[in-house]
Design an enzyme around this catalytic site. Structure first.
Site, PDB file in Angstrom:
ATOM      1  CD  GLU A   1      -5.260  -1.521  -0.990  1.00  0.00           C
ATOM      2  OE1 GLU A   1      -5.580  -2.287  -0.069  1.00  0.00           O
ATOM      3  OE2 GLU A   1      -5.957  -0.534  -1.333  1.00  0.00           O
TER       4      GLU A   1
ATOM      5  CG  ASP B   1      -2.094   0.945   1.082  1.00  0.00           C
ATOM      6  OD1 ASP B   1      -2.115   1.709   0.108  1.00  0.00           O
ATOM      7  OD2 ASP B   1      -2.976   0.921   1.953  1.00  0.00           O
TER       8      ASP B   1
END
Length: 452
Positions: free
Chosen positions: A106, A11
């Site tokens: 992500e 992320d």
């Protein structure tokens, strides 16, 4: 569930805002908010400095401005963010053929499938190498979670933020999850969380102790059974490689509700043109044209029309969207419009009706927008007057070089001249129609990319 922590979740840290700070030296270490700047705009991303004031994603922009009045508020540059995302995803694919992107910033990676990890030590080493590579390639940081399942890997990356790595050993999941809020589990949003709270279930251990039968009674068979398994740390979902897009769409939310039917039709045609642009850039065509209309009362209507074959012809898409609009009641006003194309294919079947219509059009009839017929070029004054200087967007001046727009209004535009690898630059103000000032492509965040 795996016996080794070979599922990685990456992320990127405050991605949009971090990219803006990296490209604008004067904003580093300062609160930055990226999102729609109109009355109905919402926050897309807030830098960590802005989050200290309580600003967060999906917050109305007006509320963000009240919480952090001195932050820099910028319009998103999605093409720029996508270019950085492409670099990051390429680094992930070097680790494994099984990469599952969730968004621009992500993704999950199956390290075992790539042969780069088979135990905790090798997984940690792969994760650390990835973080170093991302920083060297993009100038940005990302947080990495490693675990034996996707659910736990995502939780680990959240704990690693910002700019860290957390590895959770398989077998420790229940101990980790027990005291956490039920909202930590996938599929538990505000509504489900409140429903569970009313039943006296607030932590993951409460979920596990409630038992599957009780959760099924509260939430239904599929959701209840799934949450019970997750509460015990079980998640056997595989990492699935990126699939081809199933649709392409664009939409706009308007600062003021649209009431004029002609203006609404013009906006639909404009969206159709943009949608076809995306369709063609992806190398696809599509059979089903979709129109989305959100009305003044937030009710949303969706209409669709399926063609005889796939097309990427802007005339065909625009006319189909127009026909769909005729069947929609826009009385009271429209706050959002969207046009999409689904049923994608990698080939185009020419639309005979559209071809026939084009061949029958008189020579002196104006060509529709998006056609191949030449149009009279607008004069320089008209073109300059129509330019929009969005805060945060890139410009270049014939004398002062590269910069970005700090703001504009009353016929003036303020630009800060600096580059990602320079120090904070000087601010200068120009007339909005200054012929020496032009919109520009973003500069790379890492200077070596410029030479490449």
């Amino acid at each position: 569930m795996r016996a080794a922590p070979t599922i990685l979740h990456l992320d990127m840290d405050a991605f949009f805002a971090a990219a803006e700070q990296a490209s604008k030296p004067s904003l580093r270490g300062k609160p930055v908010v990226v999102g729609g700047l109109g009355p109905r705009g919402v926050v897309a991303t807030a830098s960590y400095e802005a989050r200290r004031f309580g600003v967060h994603s999906a917050m109305p922009m007006g509320q963000a401005r009240r919480l952090a009045p001195n932050a820099a508020y910028l319009v998103p540059r999605f093409a720029f963010y996508r270019s950085i995302s492409d670099q990051v995803m390429e680094l992930l694919r070097r680790l494994s053929p099984l990469v599952e992107p969730l968004s621009l910033d992500e993704a999950f990676v199956d390290l075992e499938a790539g042969g780069v990890a088979d135990d905790g030590a090798s997984a940690r080493a792969a994760g650390e190498r990835l973080r170093v590579a991302i920083l060297a390639t993009t100038g940005l940081t990302g947080s990495v979670g490693l675990a034996g399942s996707k659910m736990i890997a995502k939780i680990a990356s959240e704990e690693a933020k910002p700019d860290g790595l957390v590895l959770i050993e398989p077998g420790t999941e229940r101990e980790l999850l027990g005291p956490r809020s039920v909202r930590i589990l996938p599929g538990v949003g505000p509504a489900t969380g409140e429903h569970l709270r009313r039943a006296g279930i607030t932590t993951v251990s409460d979920l596990a102790e409630a038992g599957e039968d009780e959760l099924v009674r509260l939430l239904g068979r599929a959701h209840g059974a799934s949450l019970h398994r997750m509460a015990q740390g079980y998640d056997d979902r595989p990492v699935v490689a990126e699939r081809d897009a199933k649709s392409v769409s664009v939409e706009d939310t308007f600062d003021v509700d649209l009431h004029d039917r002609v203006r609404i039709r013009i906006e639909v045609e404009r969206l159709a043109e943009r949608c076809v642009g995306r369709l063609r850039s992806s190398g696809h065509s599509g059979r089903t044209i979709v129109l989305k209309v959100r009305r003044y009362d937030f009710s949303t209507l969706t209409r669709s029309e399926t063609l005889r074959g796939p097309t990427d012809d802007p005339v065909v898409v625009r006319e189909a969207a127009g026909r769909l609009l005729e069947a929609v009641d826009t009385t009271g006003g429209v706050r959002l419009l969207g046009v999409g194309v689904s049923g994608l294919a990698d080939y185009t079947q020419e639309d005979l009706f559209a071809q026939a219509e084009a061949s029958e059009r008189p020579a002196d009839e104006a060509a529709p927008a998006g056609s191949d017929e030449p149009e009279e070029a607008p004069d320089a004054a008209t073109e300059a007057a129509e330019r929009v200087w969005a805060p945060g967007h890139d410009v270049r001046h014939a004398v002062y070089g590269a910069g970005w727009v700090q703001g504009s209004g009353v016929g003036r535009v303020t630009v800060r001249f600096e580059e990602p690898w320079s120090g904070p630059g000087r601010v200068r103000t120009f007339a909005v129609d200054d012929p020496e000032l032009e919109p520009s492509e973003p500069l790379p965040l890492v200077r070596g990319d410029a030479a490449a």
